[in-house]
Design an enzyme around this catalytic site. Structure first.
Site, PDB file in Angstrom:
ATOM      1  N   ASP A   3       0.793  -1.238   0.000  1.00  0.00           N
ATOM      2  CA  ASP A   3       0.000   0.000   0.000  1.00  0.00           C
ATOM      3  C   ASP A   3       0.821   1.282   0.000  1.00  0.00           C
ATOM      4  O   ASP A   3       0.278   2.374  -0.164  1.00  0.00           O
ATOM      5  CB  ASP A   3      -0.992  -0.014   1.189  1.00  0.00           C
ATOM      6  CG  ASP A   3      -0.304  -0.185   2.546  1.00  0.00           C
ATOM      7  OD1 ASP A   3       0.843   0.257   2.717  1.00  0.00           O
ATOM      8  OD2 ASP A   3      -0.954  -0.766   3.454  1.00  0.00           O
ATOM      9  N   HIS A  19       6.730  -7.686  -1.246  1.00  0.00           N
ATOM     10  CA  HIS A  19       5.673  -8.162  -2.144  1.00  0.00           C
ATOM     11  C   HIS A  19       5.320  -7.143  -3.211  1.00  0.00           C
ATOM     12  O   HIS A  19       4.214  -7.177  -3.759  1.00  0.00           O
ATOM     13  CB  HIS A  19       4.435  -8.563  -1.330  1.00  0.00           C
ATOM     14  CG  HIS A  19       4.681  -9.763  -0.447  1.00  0.00           C
ATOM     15  ND1 HIS A  19       3.804 -10.182   0.529  1.00  0.00           N
ATOM     16  CD2 HIS A  19       5.724 -10.633  -0.403  1.00  0.00           C
ATOM     17  CE1 HIS A  19       4.302 -11.262   1.141  1.00  0.00           C
ATOM     18  NE2 HIS A  19       5.467 -11.544   0.596  1.00  0.00           N
ATOM     19  N   CYS A  23       4.355  -7.490 -22.309  1.00  0.00           N
ATOM     20  CA  CYS A  23       5.651  -6.973 -22.784  1.00  0.00           C
ATOM     21  C   CYS A  23       6.450  -6.289 -21.685  1.00  0.00           C
ATOM     22  O   CYS A  23       7.602  -5.907 -21.921  1.00  0.00           O
ATOM     23  CB  CYS A  23       5.454  -6.013 -23.956  1.00  0.00           C
ATOM     24  SG  CYS A  23       4.812  -4.381 -23.488  1.00  0.00           S
ATOM     25  N   CYS A  29      -2.281  -2.311 -22.620  1.00  0.00           N
ATOM     26  CA  CYS A  29      -0.982  -1.672 -22.830  1.00  0.00           C
ATOM     27  C   CYS A  29      -1.044  -0.793 -24.081  1.00  0.00           C
ATOM     28  O   CYS A  29      -1.543  -1.236 -25.117  1.00  0.00           O
ATOM     29  CB  CYS A  29       0.067  -2.761 -23.000  1.00  0.00           C
ATOM     30  SG  CYS A  29       1.712  -2.151 -23.360  1.00  0.00           S
ATOM     31  N   SER A  51       0.481 -12.295  10.197  1.00  0.00           N
ATOM     32  CA  SER A  51       0.116 -13.613  10.701  1.00  0.00           C
ATOM     33  C   SER A  51       1.236 -14.621  10.469  1.00  0.00           C
ATOM     34  O   SER A  51       1.094 -15.785  10.827  1.00  0.00           O
ATOM     35  CB  SER A  51      -1.176 -14.090  10.022  1.00  0.00           C
ATOM     36  OG  SER A  51      -0.969 -14.167   8.623  1.00  0.00           O
ATOM     37  N   ASN A  61       1.192  -7.372  18.011  1.00  0.00           N
ATOM     38  CA  ASN A  61       0.013  -7.914  17.331  1.00  0.00           C
ATOM     39  C   ASN A  61      -1.035  -8.203  18.410  1.00  0.00           C
ATOM     40  O   ASN A  61      -0.724  -8.892  19.388  1.00  0.00           O
ATOM     41  CB  ASN A  61       0.400  -9.221  16.604  1.00  0.00           C
ATOM     42  CG  ASN A  61      -0.654  -9.702  15.626  1.00  0.00           C
ATOM     43  OD1 ASN A  61      -1.848  -9.577  15.871  1.00  0.00           O
ATOM     44  ND2 ASN A  61      -0.204 -10.268  14.523  1.00  0.00           N
ATOM     45  N   ALA A  73      -0.758  -1.802  16.487  1.00  0.00           N
ATOM     46  CA  ALA A  73       0.471  -1.096  16.105  1.00  0.00           C
ATOM     47  C   ALA A  73       0.380   0.400  16.399  1.00  0.00           C
ATOM     48  O   ALA A  73       1.369   1.025  16.790  1.00  0.00           O
ATOM     49  CB  ALA A  73       0.724  -1.318  14.616  1.00  0.00           C
TER      50      ALA A  73
END
Ligand code: OAD
Length: 241
Positions: free
Chosen positions: A102, A117, A128, A144, A186, A210, A228
């Protein structure tokens, strides 16, 4: 929130720190996690949206889903936990290793961020490889402009390789840190899930943050079972007192 005295002592030594984040890091900014109850994978079929085969079978649905997630990621506000990490890097060397796509660590202002990731911020042609965009798309499927292929986000799908540079930087930082904060994941997806064990074996203090901790017994030295957005500011406060 009471922090373990040994953690406070280590923080005051300004340790080399790795912060490893997952979807729970963005939950308080309003972005759904994947596996929590009511999370994204409860409602959506992962194989249809987050694999190369699924993308080719359900191109329009997949593109719409990623475009919507990109727009959301650009409009939500990084919460106080993100700001705390920016503050921490003024106090000590901090490397962020994230499974999240994000971009909130960048938007908050953290300077060293490795995205294991990939990212939703950019896209490219599935056929392409030409760089492209998805976030502002209104007509689907998006093609594209060079070859007419389908545009996909620059995220890592299941079955794909992780970006080599981010992966090696993450392992190098993990093997040399003195404090490893494992936040909002997790710990189900490898190789990211192997990082806390590696940090511990290399001698770092491992702290899991967590509300529903899940690291196997013996990996974390301490667990802070809090969101968090509360636990990370508490670490910064411990440096001030
Ligand atoms: P998950 O959805 O599997 O786990 C989210 C974790 O965040 C859970 O352990 C929650 O208890 C925790 N959590 C929820 N709210 C929190 C909060 N406010 N503060 C701290 N923790 C909180 O997400 P990930 O572990 O990130 O991969 O998932 C890993 C990967 O699986 C993702 O990167 C994605 C997914 O499929 C790919 O798409 C390749």
């Amino acid at each position: 929130m009471t922090l373990p005295p040994r953690l406070i002592s280590l923080l005051r030594e300004r340790p080399r720190t790795v912060v490893h984040t997952g979807a729970g890091m963005s939950a308080e900014s309003g972005i759904a996690t994947f596996r929590s109850s009511g999370g994204m994978w409860d409602r959506l079929d992962l194989m249809d949206l987050a694999t190369p085969d699924g993308f080719l079978r359900h191109t329009e649905a997949s593109q719409r889903w990623y475009a919507q997630r990109m727009q959301q990621a650009q409009t939500v506000t990084p919460h106080a936990g993100y700001d705390a990490l920016v503050h921490l890097e003024h106090e000590m060397p901090v490397t962020i290793v994230t499974q999240n796509v994000d971009g909130l660590h960048h938007r908050a202002g953290s300077s060293t961020v490795h995205e294991l990731h990939g990212t939703l911020r950019t896209a490219h042609c599935f056929a392409c490889g030409h760089p492209s965009h998805l976030a502002d798309a209104t007509d689907f499927p998006v093609h594209c402009t060079t070859c007419g292929g389908f545009i996909r986000p620059d995220v890592v799908w299941f079955g794909e390789m992780l970006p080599e540079a981010a992966l090696s930087a993450a392992f190098a930082a993990t093997e040399t840190c003195a404090l490893f904060l494992h936040v909002g994941t997790s710990s189900n997806v490898y190789p990211a899930a192997s990082l806390p064990g590696l940090a511990r074996d290399a001698g770092a203090m491992v702290v899991e943050i967590n509300p529903e901790p899940g690291l196997p017994h013996g990996v974390a030295h301490y667990t802070l079972p809090h969101p968090a957005g509360q636990a990370l500011p508490a670490l910064v406060n411990a440096l001030r007192t």
